[in-house]
Design a protein around this motif. Structure first.
Motif, mmCIF file in Angstrom:
data_model
loop_
_atom_site.group_PDB
_atom_site.id
_atom_site.type_symbol
_atom_site.label_atom_id
_atom_site.label_comp_id
_atom_site.label_asym_id
_atom_site.label_seq_id
_atom_site.Cartn_x
_atom_site.Cartn_y
_atom_site.Cartn_z
ATOM 1 N N UNK A 144 5.762 -16.984 0.590
ATOM 2 C CA UNK A 144 5.106 -15.700 1.397
ATOM 3 C C UNK A 144 4.825 -14.452 0.311
ATOM 4 N N UNK A 145 3.567 -14.093 0.442
ATOM 5 C CA UNK A 145 3.271 -12.877 -0.466
ATOM 6 C C UNK A 145 2.316 -11.877 0.210
ATOM 7 N N UNK A 146 2.097 -10.645 -0.475
ATOM 8 C CA UNK A 146 1.304 -9.799 0.221
ATOM 9 C C UNK A 146 -0.365 -10.060 -0.363
ATOM 10 N N UNK A 147 -1.309 -9.753 0.506
ATOM 11 C CA UNK A 147 -2.572 -9.785 0.131
ATOM 12 C C UNK A 147 -3.065 -9.391 -1.195
ATOM 13 N N UNK B 85 -0.791 -3.876 3.701
ATOM 14 C CA UNK B 85 -0.109 -3.247 2.933
ATOM 15 C C UNK B 85 1.336 -3.705 3.176
ATOM 16 N N UNK B 86 2.099 -3.816 2.418
ATOM 17 C CA UNK B 86 3.715 -4.307 2.598
ATOM 18 C C UNK B 86 4.173 -3.513 3.595
ATOM 19 N N UNK B 87 4.768 -4.161 4.746
ATOM 20 C CA UNK B 87 5.487 -3.727 5.726
ATOM 21 C C UNK B 87 4.515 -3.212 6.885
ATOM 22 N N UNK B 88 3.521 -3.166 6.633
ATOM 23 C CA UNK B 88 2.555 -2.534 7.856
ATOM 24 C C UNK B 88 2.235 -3.413 8.770
ATOM 25 N N UNK B 89 1.954 -3.081 9.993
ATOM 26 C CA UNK B 89 1.509 -3.804 11.201
ATOM 27 C C UNK B 89 0.347 -3.433 11.739
ATOM 28 N N UNK B 90 -0.270 -4.156 12.532
ATOM 29 C CA UNK B 90 -1.547 -4.030 13.288
ATOM 30 C C UNK B 90 -1.751 -4.466 14.819
ATOM 31 N N UNK C 15 -5.360 -12.409 -1.341
ATOM 32 C CA UNK C 15 -6.393 -12.320 -0.158
ATOM 33 C C UNK C 15 -5.813 -12.539 1.291
ATOM 34 N N UNK C 16 -6.555 -12.594 2.141
ATOM 35 C CA UNK C 16 -5.969 -12.668 3.490
ATOM 36 C C UNK C 16 -7.316 -12.994 4.388
ATOM 37 N N UNK C 17 -6.914 -12.877 5.878
ATOM 38 C CA UNK C 17 -8.024 -13.052 6.824
ATOM 39 C C UNK C 17 -8.999 -12.077 6.607
#
Length: 509
Positions: A217-220, A295-300, A246-248
């Protein structure tokens, strides 16, 4: 390429593998676009309710071609980093070397796993899934699709050793690393714990058994490796170039558009319509998807329709492949409400708000006097009514500043249509701001690369507003009345949709 003074600029290559094409940009550290490139592709629809793509023949071939074109445009010496985002969540099953063992299964528009969704919900418990994953299991979730392959294609599943998301698989081809970003993982329900930001190991074993290795697991924005010699030979990217995870695509796009606060909402006009809103804390909101952010720790919170630009292309192709500009002019001449024609845009099932992969398109009010302009206008309005439903769901979740309307940032290729964006504002009653750069998620990928390589600060925002779309109050009363019809249509026709889907799924004798 040089800048005044003869210096070679630092350039960040951002790529986005979407439903209908792969797009790429080369961007400087201050957000200037120096070059663009794209390649079209198509998804495969081998059976009703299925949506697949060939990772090698479509995704990797496109990434290689687009990268070579961008590198040729800016020069290899200028490339300081690369990042790939893409549609998702997708499921790519591979052997230990990363070679796919079957076509990739696409995101929520693929509805094959309804039986697995029901079985996992019963087995794990709906309340427990919501508490850990922040949402119900739907066709958007990767876990049920993984279980589908395990149950329906056991010989294929037995050959698999790794599973990836789209951007993770491309990053793996570039670097040799096996990773999945937290945002993508948070849509792999029920395999990832959104509240804990880690794998739900017990549920992973329940769904996938013990034969598949879990990705790191990594951050985008994180640099996960560098371009290998083999990848450099195929893509033209310099060997040793840092590669961010990267990410979605929707989250890369939101990042590029400056959607960072709880009073911001991103509306992405793509092959589907997708909305993302940052939230402060883990929240379970009925009808919406709680996910991890960029961002690390963020949610949406997020939600999406199953069609958008794909429906527009269908109408365009159906009506004789007329120039889209001319067809739009005909639609613009049709009054609001398409003279009594209403279209349910469920041509690939529907995600939010009905979450029904067996839903189908419905046209009501069609008469001999309606023409192709009416059909396109009704399609635009159907898309807009779906967006309105999602915005109203998002309104039920508290914001930091509830007294003011949320800022709705419109992004994506569909924003080039002045008519479509106007119809969405008119139907929803919302003002939209459209950035100058609407290239898409590839622009956000480039920014993630710039952040990940340390060339710009994490809070950097490249977005500059290009235009504002205001709702026309003259159409509001009519659209409010039609919205009631639109909302009732699904409830009134769903059982017929399902009966027809059963008939279509029954093999002929």
């Amino acid at each position: 390429m040089t800048v005044p003074g003869g210096a070679v600029p630092q350039v960040f290559v951002g790529l986005d593998v979407g439903t209908g094409s792969t797009k790429g940009v080369a961007v400087t550290g201050d957000g200037r676009v120096l070059a663009t490139a794209s390649r079209p592709h198509q998804m495969d629809l081998p059976r009703p309710g299925w949506a697949e793509m060939d990772p090698e023949g479509a995704w990797w071939a496109d990434v290689a071609a687009v990268s070579r074109e961008l590198v040729e445009a800016v020069g290899a010496d200028a490339v300081a980093g690369v990042c790939v985002s893409g549609m998702g969540p997708c499921l790519v099953l591979t052997d230990a070397e990363g070679t796919p063992v079957r076509p990739a299964i696409l995101y929520g528009i693929d509805g094959r796993s309804t039986r697995q969704i029901e079985a996992l919900t019963d087995r794990l418990g709906a309340d427990a899934i919501r508490a850990r994953c922040g949402k119900d299991l739907t066709t958007q979730a990767v876990g049920p699709k993984l279980l589908w392959v395990r149950e329906e294609e056991p010989e294929v599943f037995a050959r698999a050793r790794r599973w990836w998301g789209l951007n993770g698989w491309v990053a793996g081809r570039l670097t040799g690393e096996y990773v999945l970003d937290h945002q993508s993982a948070s849509q792999c329900d029920p395999l990832y714990d959104v509240s804990a930001l880690d794998w739900a190991h017990h549920w992973v074993a329940e769904v996938a058994g013990d034969g598949l290795e879990l990705p790191r697991l990594v951050w985008p924005h994180e640099v996960v490796g560098t371009v290998t010699a083999a990848a450099a030979a195929q893509t033209g990217l310099p060997e040793g170039t840092p590669v961010s995870a990267g990410t979605v695509d929707a989250w890369a796009e939101a990042f590029s558009a400056g959607v960072r606060g709880t009073d911001d909402v991103m509306l992405m006009y793509g092959s589907t319509m997708f909305l993302v809103r940052p939230i402060e804390d883990f929240t379970v909101a009925p009808g919406l998807w709680t996910t991890v952010g960029v961002h690390p720790g963020s949610r949406t919170l997020a939600a999406g329709t199953a069609t958008g630009g794909s429906l527009v292309r269908w109408v365009h192709d159906l009506t004789g492949d007329a120039p889209l500009g001319g067809l739009e002019a005909e639609a613009a001449a049709v009054p609001a409400g398409a003279e009594g024609l209403v279209l349910l845009p469920y041509f690939a099932g529907e995600r939010t708000p009905v979450q029904d992969p067996r839903a189908s398109g419905v046209a009501v009010g069609l008469t001999l006097r309606h023409g192709r302009g009416h059909l396109l206008r009704a399609a635009y309005e159907g898309i807009a009514f779906g967006v309105r439903q999602i915005l109203e769901l998002l309104d039920t979740v508290p914001r930091a500043h509830p007294a003011s309307a949320p800022r709705l940032v419109a992004v994506g290729g569909g924003t080039k249509s002045a008519l479509l964006t106007q119809v969405v504002s008119d139907v929803s009653g919302r003002t939209q701001v459209v950035p100058e750069e609407t290239i898409g998620a590839s622009y956000g990928s480039a920014l993630l690369s710039a952040v990940g390589t340390g060339h710009v600060a994490p809070e950097t925002d490249w977005a500059r507003i290009g235009r504002v779309v205001e709702p026309d109050p003259a159409t509001r009363a009519r659209y409010d009345r039609i919205h009631g019809v639109f909302t009732e249509l699904y409830a009134d026709t769903a059982r017929h949709m399902h009966r027809l889907a059963d008939i279509a799924d029954t093999p002929e004798p």
